[in-house]
Design a protein around this motif. Sequence first.
Motif, PDB file in Angstrom:
ATOM      1  N   ARG A 311      66.442  40.494  45.247  1.00 15.11           N
ATOM      2  CA  ARG A 311      66.042  41.782  46.018  1.00 15.11           C
ATOM      3  C   ARG A 311      67.283  42.589  45.961  1.00 15.11           C
ATOM      4  N   GLY A 314      65.934  49.806  47.031  1.00 18.93           N
ATOM      5  CA  GLY A 314      65.420  50.998  45.986  1.00 18.93           C
ATOM      6  C   GLY A 314      64.964  50.445  44.708  1.00 18.93           C
ATOM      7  N   ARG A 316      62.267  49.592  42.186  1.00 17.25           N
ATOM      8  CA  ARG A 316      60.872  49.669  41.940  1.00 17.25           C
ATOM      9  C   ARG A 316      60.466  49.404  40.575  1.00 17.25           C
ATOM     10  N   PRO A 344      54.459  44.175  41.455  1.00 15.52           N
ATOM     11  CA  PRO A 344      55.231  45.168  42.378  1.00 15.52           C
ATOM     12  C   PRO A 344      54.770  45.158  43.682  1.00 15.52           C
ATOM     13  N   GLN A 345      53.836  44.172  43.978  1.00 17.69           N
ATOM     14  CA  GLN A 345      53.278  44.200  45.264  1.00 17.69           C
ATOM     15  C   GLN A 345      54.217  43.027  46.140  1.00 17.69           C
ATOM     16  N   ASP A 347      57.777  41.401  47.846  1.00 25.00           N
ATOM     17  CA  ASP A 347      58.916  42.053  48.484  1.00 25.00           C
ATOM     18  C   ASP A 347      60.066  41.389  47.633  1.00 25.00           C
TER      19      ASP A 347
END
Length: 568
Positions: A311, A314, A316, A344-345, A347
């Motif tokens: 993770r 910011g 993307r 992309p969906q 987390d």
Amino acid sequence: MMGCWILNESLSVILVLLWLGVNIYLFIDTFCWYEEEESFFYTRVILGSTLAWARASAVCLNFNCMLILLPISRNLISFIRGASICCRGPWRRQLDKNLKFHKLVAYGIAVNATIHIVAHLCNLERYRWGQSAEEEGLLAALSKLGDAANESYLNPVRTFHTNTTTELLTTIAGISGLLISLALILIMTSSTEFIRRTSYELFWYTHHASVIFFIGLAIHGAGRIVRGQTPESLVLHNVTVCRDRYAEWRTAALCPVPQFSGKEPSAWKWVLGPVVLYAWERIIRFWRFQQEVVITKAVSHPSGVLELRLRKQGFRMAPGQYVLLQCPAISPLQWHPFTLTSAPQEDFFSVHVRAAGDWTRALCRAFEAEGRAPTEPRSLPRLAVDGPFGGALTDVFHYPVSMCIAAGIGVTPFAALLKSLWYRCCESQPPLKLSKVYFYWICRDPRAFEWFADLLLSLEMRMSERGQTHLLSYHIFLTSWDEDQAFHIALHWDGNADVITGLQQKTSYGRPNWNNEFRQIAYRHPSDSVGVFFCGPKALSKTLQRMCRLYSSADPRGVHFYYSKESF
């Protein structure tokens, strides 16, 4: 077949011819200028045509050095790929060939550098022979200029007994030229496919000799060795009238002693922009290096594959993109590219790393990936992430039909694509231009299917529940097995699920017959554009390129296969 090749590769050919044409134009134009320019008439008396050869190759060298950094400016390419509305279709596919163009420009640099070096070595010998006691006439008079007061010299070699090697190593041009040549040789030899495969780290480190190369290039002309007559001197000393009256230069008012000066260095003007752009790329990388990356999980899969779930604030991404990873505990300098395998969906974002080289093996050891148990993120090494960057696979959704072909660990770029399809089946999403995906995976080790089979199984179930099984057609091929595996496969052949993957679609054994596969897809989609995306070895890549040319229709209204290969 030739017509299909032209339809697929016409823009690439045009761009290569344009690059070649600019090189030829610059070489010929500069060559003719130095052969005819009046201010260099006396220089040509000493050096002959090698002056023009040296200067023409230098201009082409500057032009190619200006281009060499642009194809490896990843942020620039990603910006063009994602933000430019004019970058569509054939133009967009050219961005996938950035490394090919980088190599092509490198060959241009090597050729012009060779011409430049040979020409100047000849020039150095000509300068030395100009000081020979046996030489007489205009050549001797020009070489003696600078001996008296208030005279500027033309010949930088002042005596015949000067050692050319010593002369070479005592001038800015000589020292910088030697450094440039050594750096270029080191970069080119370490960039061979053999070196990249056997020791990627050696390739990575030696490629950074480019810093020495560009510094040397910027200062190479500062010594101003090649000299020509000054504009003021040309007014007072007319070459046409005075060239045969060299014996009277110091006495005749009509023909005063000609004055000379070195040509202003210009290489830095060519490369300043790209170097600043590339420096900005490095600043962005340093800024991203400082950002915190949270490792949520590290999972060891069969066949030496490590999955890292990360993770970053910011962050993307889009399916088909890749990132550069650095682990300071292993190397504070090395960054290695890995395709994102998450959607992309989700987390988090993830990469799958196979232990195939020194750095990747060290990474697997650092995350304790020898075992099979998941590793929780407690005292794990720090990771830095640069990216994401656009890759060829980001164009999968731009075609009505796509063929996704993977070999071995080359399946990782397609994980994000398939996951994205899975989420689109779960959620209400705008209708896709993409209506059919043909997925092929060729692998040697049956254990390698285990980590990817769960994704395919969940995707198979979800699409079946949603009534969208028509969207994905997948074909898995196993190319290597032993006798025990063969017996086990034969014993469970009549089962409802595949014995290796657990999927309803049975695994095929052996290699695909690509002629049959392309023929069937061309028959099913007679008027569609089919995007063919591949990640794997070069030999199979050539086969697929040939299939795309063979089965593309010569009729613009027929089926066309457009080939793209994932590369970093």
